[in-house]
Scaffold this motif. Structure first.
Motif, PDB file in Angstrom:
ATOM      1  N   LEU A  63    -100.360 -22.397-105.266  1.00  0.00           N
ATOM      2  CA  LEU A  63    -100.936 -22.412-104.873  1.00  0.00           C
ATOM      3  C   LEU A  63    -100.788 -23.114-103.540  1.00  0.00           C
ATOM      4  O   LEU A  63    -101.386 -23.186-102.940  1.00  0.00           O
ATOM      5  N   ALA A  64     -99.863 -24.223-103.323  1.00  0.00           N
ATOM      6  CA  ALA A  64     -99.269 -25.003-102.171  1.00  0.00           C
ATOM      7  C   ALA A  64     -99.179 -23.486-100.731  1.00  0.00           C
ATOM      8  O   ALA A  64    -100.352 -23.621 -99.393  1.00  0.00           O
ATOM      9  N   VAL A 709    -108.263 -12.513-105.060  1.00  0.00           N
ATOM     10  CA  VAL A 709    -107.085 -12.970-105.293  1.00  0.00           C
ATOM     11  C   VAL A 709    -107.246 -14.318-104.812  1.00  0.00           C
ATOM     12  O   VAL A 709    -107.027 -15.504-105.342  1.00  0.00           O
ATOM     13  N   GLY A 710    -108.146 -14.771-103.847  1.00  0.00           N
ATOM     14  CA  GLY A 710    -108.466 -15.636-102.972  1.00  0.00           C
ATOM     15  C   GLY A 710    -108.880 -16.826-104.446  1.00  0.00           C
ATOM     16  O   GLY A 710    -107.889 -17.914-104.162  1.00  0.00           O
ATOM     17  N   GLU A 714    -107.010 -20.033-106.127  1.00  0.00           N
ATOM     18  CA  GLU A 714    -107.719 -21.637-106.398  1.00  0.00           C
ATOM     19  C   GLU A 714    -107.907 -21.849-108.118  1.00  0.00           C
ATOM     20  O   GLU A 714    -107.698 -22.896-108.358  1.00  0.00           O
ATOM     21  N   SER A 715    -108.932 -20.455-108.809  1.00  0.00           N
ATOM     22  CA  SER A 715    -108.581 -21.047-110.006  1.00  0.00           C
ATOM     23  C   SER A 715    -107.519 -21.506-111.384  1.00  0.00           C
ATOM     24  O   SER A 715    -107.431 -21.263-112.506  1.00  0.00           O
ATOM     25  N   PRO A 776    -105.944 -14.357 -95.473  1.00  0.00           N
ATOM     26  CA  PRO A 776    -106.905 -13.374 -95.208  1.00  0.00           C
ATOM     27  C   PRO A 776    -108.752 -14.000 -95.509  1.00  0.00           C
ATOM     28  O   PRO A 776    -108.875 -14.202 -95.962  1.00  0.00           O
ATOM     29  N   GLU A 777    -109.589 -13.670 -94.027  1.00  0.00           N
ATOM     30  CA  GLU A 777    -111.093 -13.806 -95.213  1.00  0.00           C
ATOM     31  C   GLU A 777    -111.899 -12.335 -95.283  1.00  0.00           C
ATOM     32  O   GLU A 777    -111.420 -11.037 -94.428  1.00  0.00           O
ATOM     33  N   ALA A 778    -112.536 -12.180 -96.313  1.00  0.00           N
ATOM     34  CA  ALA A 778    -112.775 -11.082 -96.990  1.00  0.00           C
ATOM     35  C   ALA A 778    -113.542 -10.445 -96.305  1.00  0.00           C
ATOM     36  O   ALA A 778    -115.247 -11.655 -95.697  1.00  0.00           O
TER      37      ALA A 778
END
Ligand SMILES: [Zn+2]
Ligand SMILES: [Zn+2]
Length: 849
Positions: A63-64, A709-710, A714-715, A776-778
């Motif tokens: 996460l970090a 994945v993002g 996060e969860s 990366p931005e989706a």
């Protein structure tokens, strides 16, 4: 196997680089958004980092790392909770000083974490046994003392008659001394206690401010055990001595058929007991007091009691009822005296049957629900069920209260007893004050001085110049309780902190049960801060829980010499955004640290009322055979061995792939091989030439992967994120990927497998570390695929619609073709000669004939 991908070489290389560059520093006051990720710091035992530590540490590390890539200023620190018994015991066994042992062990832990690729900011490393740290642990204790929240009182303690030491609770296993197996005895001893009970309400109420798993919140609520009830006075027949009971079920008062007293309570009434009975009662009390509270509470234990030969009158019915002494009644909860309600309390019912006491039913279910509730043969109805049906539980055999519901009766009786002055409403807690003394060497010295001279004169700290000037910094002063019964006790002046733990030759606890510090005569003897006379230092030390109760604050400002941490830095970093730890800390550690934090908040030392905004608890990794890992079973998985065999990346990805992080899961050698193959495949994929042609299906899949994945990281759904990457890799193998997209994939994998991704990232020709690249931005798949509905007019009249992709470069003639191929619309233009097509892109099309 090593030929598949050279993990050892890669990992060695990047360890060296990262060690030199120290790339994971958290920056105070940085403009980026902050993220404070905390994992419970370990006790640095000689055995080194175990697989459970590795599991917890990797969870937060993934996460970090992701947060850093996503642009956060991440505080991800580590330290050592190093005071405690195992080190002390090891020192006793080997003759090596605990400081030396601690230093050796923490070095090992530090190194092992690096091997694991954990991205700690080591510039903030802390150690609770370092005097620069415990200076502030002692400072907090002094503030607690000054606010009346630390006091000394006699409490029961465990005692090993063979080792001749006081046993901490955790040293008593099944009633026996953990070291030698002798049956533990119980003594009373003056100890320091912390008045955590003063914060009981806030510790319950403020749970609504935090995001903890429900079961954690519930466990804390149960541990605190707040219950609203009443005190009620019964008078002993023939002499009018008062016995005050505590009950949460005043609506059952007419059903009281006997009273039961805790042995301690009964002791005070021994003079009333008839001569013939006094000896047996005295004996029973003496025996019971030898047992620990835990033994007395044990539910499987048969309820035993002795009738005392005296009786008391029920203040409502005026009936006389016998009085018993019984060890299952505890002094510490309520008043140590309870009403025996045989018809509506399971324990009292059992007791009544055993001693042939009357069973009196005073509450019965209304006819409508009678079939739905569980009643005993004799009409017994358990109180928890009555409470559940409080509106359909009807009083009977209760004089003027007959016919009322339990709820109505309760309200009325409460008012009544206060009016008659035979009792009053109150709130009781299961929570006790926190015993804060240990008679061991390896802990923080409690920074107090005792002066017999001042004690004899009755001078307490609150009588001194400083004490008189002292104003509590607590806004709600009800917690400020100057404890003048502590005459002779003075805190060490704050400018003389820290009180350093003196070196000793013998760590062993003394025969008298005193701390080994009591033998260090020149350390113990000190001048009284008040009168200057001969005084002595407190020789007890603090429990293991002390240093861990505030360590998360120190990470924010680990080198501060003038306060425990700079307030502005705390304000920047707090609260902890996510705290990951084990279920074993659901109550004690979490509760203790919340208590200290709240107290420090009241002092204005910390900026938030709660320390941890979000708490998650990880599961346990079992051995391959499904049993708990233990040295004696020989089934322990050693992280070092796994790393040398498969590499750190494989261990990390495997740990995260095992299953949902909160579950208990067995280790699997087959599983780790599967993960190893996955990484080897990643390695090979980059050895092939990356194609330049892009397959649109694969690109869309990559876009979905970025999103998944993002979100999964996060969860904390690490296992599903990895599964998705594995699946993607399979497709990629078939279709090939462009260099740019391969870089995206690597960045998604980077938080899980930091070494291999760094190596491949550089090989792709990128400058700088992948771990400092942007997440990366989706691409917005949904928008790209979104359709629009375009109204179709024929000669200015709306005739229908066509649906096309929003982002297309279709021109007017393309649309005409679509219309001509549409069943309905083509019928409408049949026979027309279209002269003109007017198309407002994406909005409307008009066909003119
Ligand atoms: Zn022992
Ligand atoms: Zn003095």
């Amino acid at each position: 196997m090593a030929s598949a991908y050279p993990f050892a070489e890669i990992e060695k290389k990047w360890l060296r680089v990262w060690e030199k560059e120290r790339p994971y520093r958290a920056v105070d006051f940085d403009k980026r958004k902050k993220f404070y990720g905390l994992v419970e710091f370990p006790y640095p035992s000689g055995e080194g980092l175990h697989i459970g530590h590795a599991f917890t540490n990797v969870i937060m590390d993934v996460l970090a790392r992701k947060k850093r890539m996503a642009g956060f200023n991440v505080l991800h620190p580590m330290g050592w909770d190093s005071f405690g018994l195992p080190t002390e015991n090891y020192a006793i066994k080997t003759g090596v000083h605990p400081t030396t042992i601690t230093e050796r062990n923490t070095k090992r832990f530090h190194k092992q974490n690096n091997y694991l690729g954990i991205s700690y900011d080591w510039s903030r490393e802390i150690d609770t046994s370092n005097s620069g740290y415990y200076h502030w642990t002692q400072w907090i204790f002094i503030q607690l003392f000054k606010h009346g929240l630390a006091y000394k009182a006699e409490t029961p303690v465990g005692w090993c008659p063979s080792c001749k030491i006081i046993l901490a609770n955790e040293e008593i296993v099944a009633g026996e001394c953990e070291r030698c197996g002798a049956t533990a005895e119980h003594r009373r001893q003056a100890q320091w206690l912390l008045r955590i009970t003063a914060y009981a309400d806030r510790l319950v109420d403020d749970l609504k401010l935090v995001d903890y798993p429900d079961y954690v919140k519930q466990a804390q609520i149960n541990w605190i055990g707040r219950s609203e009830g009443v005190y009620l006075d019964f008078l002993v027949e023939g002499n009018r001595r008062k016995i005050t009971v505590f009950t949460t079920a005043i609506d059952t008062v007419y059903g009281t058929t006997f009273l039961v007293l805790a042995p301690e309570y009964a002791q005070g009434l021994l003079d009333l007991v008839p001569q013939g009975k006094r000896e047996s009662i005295t004996k029973y009390i003496k025996e019971s007091l030898k047992e620990s509270e835990l033994e007395r509470k044990a539910t499987e234990k048969a309820k035993s009691g002795v009738e005392m030969g005296i009786s008391a009158a029920n203040p409502f019915t005026r009936e006389a009822m016998p009085i018993f002494v019984a060890d299952y009644v505890l002094m510490e909860y309520g008043t140590g005296a309870v009403m025996g309600v045989s018809g509506h309390d399971a324990r009292d019912h059992e007791f009544a049957v055993k001693y042939n006491l009357p069973i009196k039913i005073v509450i019965k279910p209304a006819p409508g629900i009678k079939e739905k509730v569980l009643l005993g043969e004799d009409g017994f109805w358990d109180y928890p069920e009555i409470k559940e049906h409080a509106r359909q539980a009807i009083l009977c055999n209760s004089g003027p209260f007959n016919g009322l519901t339990a709820k109505e009766a309760k309200d009325k009786l409460e008012i009544d007893l206060e009016k008659q002055k035979i009792g009053k409403r109150t709130v009781q807690y299961h929570l006790r004050d926190w015993i804060f003394s240990r008679q061991h060497y390896w802990g923080e010295p409690i920074p107090m001085i005792y002066c017999p001279n001042c004690a004899a004169k009755g001078v307490s700290w609150w009588d001194t110049g400083e004490g008189k000037k002292f104003r509590p910094q607590i806004p709600n002063a009800k917690y400020y309780i100057p404890n003048t019964s502590l005459a002779g006790w003075f805190p060490v002046p704050e400018d003389q902190l820290p009180v350093e733990l003196p070196p000793v030759e013998r760590y062993q606890p003394t025969d008298t049960g005193e701390s080994p510090l009591a033998n260090v005569k020149d350390w113990v003897s000190v001048a009284c801060p008040e009168c200057g006379g001969a005084a002595r230092r407190e020789t007890d030390t603090m429990p293991n829980w002390a240093g861990s109760s505030w360590y998360f604050l120190r990470y924010c400002d680990p080198d501060n010499k003038s306060s425990l941490a700079d307030f502005k830095k705390l304000k920047y970093w707090l609260p902890v955004d996510l705290y990951v730890g084990g279920a074993e800390h659901t109550t004690l550690h979490l509760l203790y640290s919340r208590f200290w934090h709240k107290f420090l908040f009241d002092l204005g030392t910390t900026p938030t009322p709660e320390p941890y905004a979000r708490r998650r608890q990880h599961g346990i990794i079992l051995a391959e055979d499904g049993a708990k890992m233990s040295k004696s079973r020989g089934n322990v998985v050693n992280p070092d061995e796994v790393i040398s065999k498969f590499g750190s990346d494989t261990l990390r990805v495997y740990l995260m792939f095992l299953g949902p992080y909160e579950q208990t899961m067995p280790w699997s050698t087959k599983g780790i091989l599967g993960v190893y193959r996955f990484l080897a495949k990643v390695w090979r994929a980059f050895r092939q030439r990356l194609t330049e042609s892009t397959d649109s299906g694969l690109r869309e899949q990559l876009a979905r992967l970025i999103k998944k994945v993002g979100e999964d990281i996060e969860s904390l759904k690490f296992n599903t994120a990895i599964a998705a990457m594995m699946e993607f890799l399979n497709h990629w193998g078939k279709k090939g990927l462009s260099q740019k997209d391969a870089g995206i994939f690597l960045r998604l994998l980077a938080p899980f497998a930091p070494f291999i991704t760094e190596e491949l990232w550089v090989k792709l020709g990128n400058k700088g570390s992948i771990h400092q690249s942007a997440w990366p931005e989706a691409p917005k798949v949904s928008e790209r695929e979104k359709n629009v509905v375009v109204p179709v007019q024929i000669n200015g009249k709306l005739r229908g619609t066509v649906e096309i992709k929003e982002k297309t470069d279709l021109g007017p003639q393309d649309l005409l073709k679509i219309i001509q191929q549409d069943d309905k619309l083509s019928a409408k233009i049949m026979g027309l000669k279209i002269k003109r097509v007017v198309y407002v892109t994406g909005k409307i099309i008009n066909l003119v004939s």
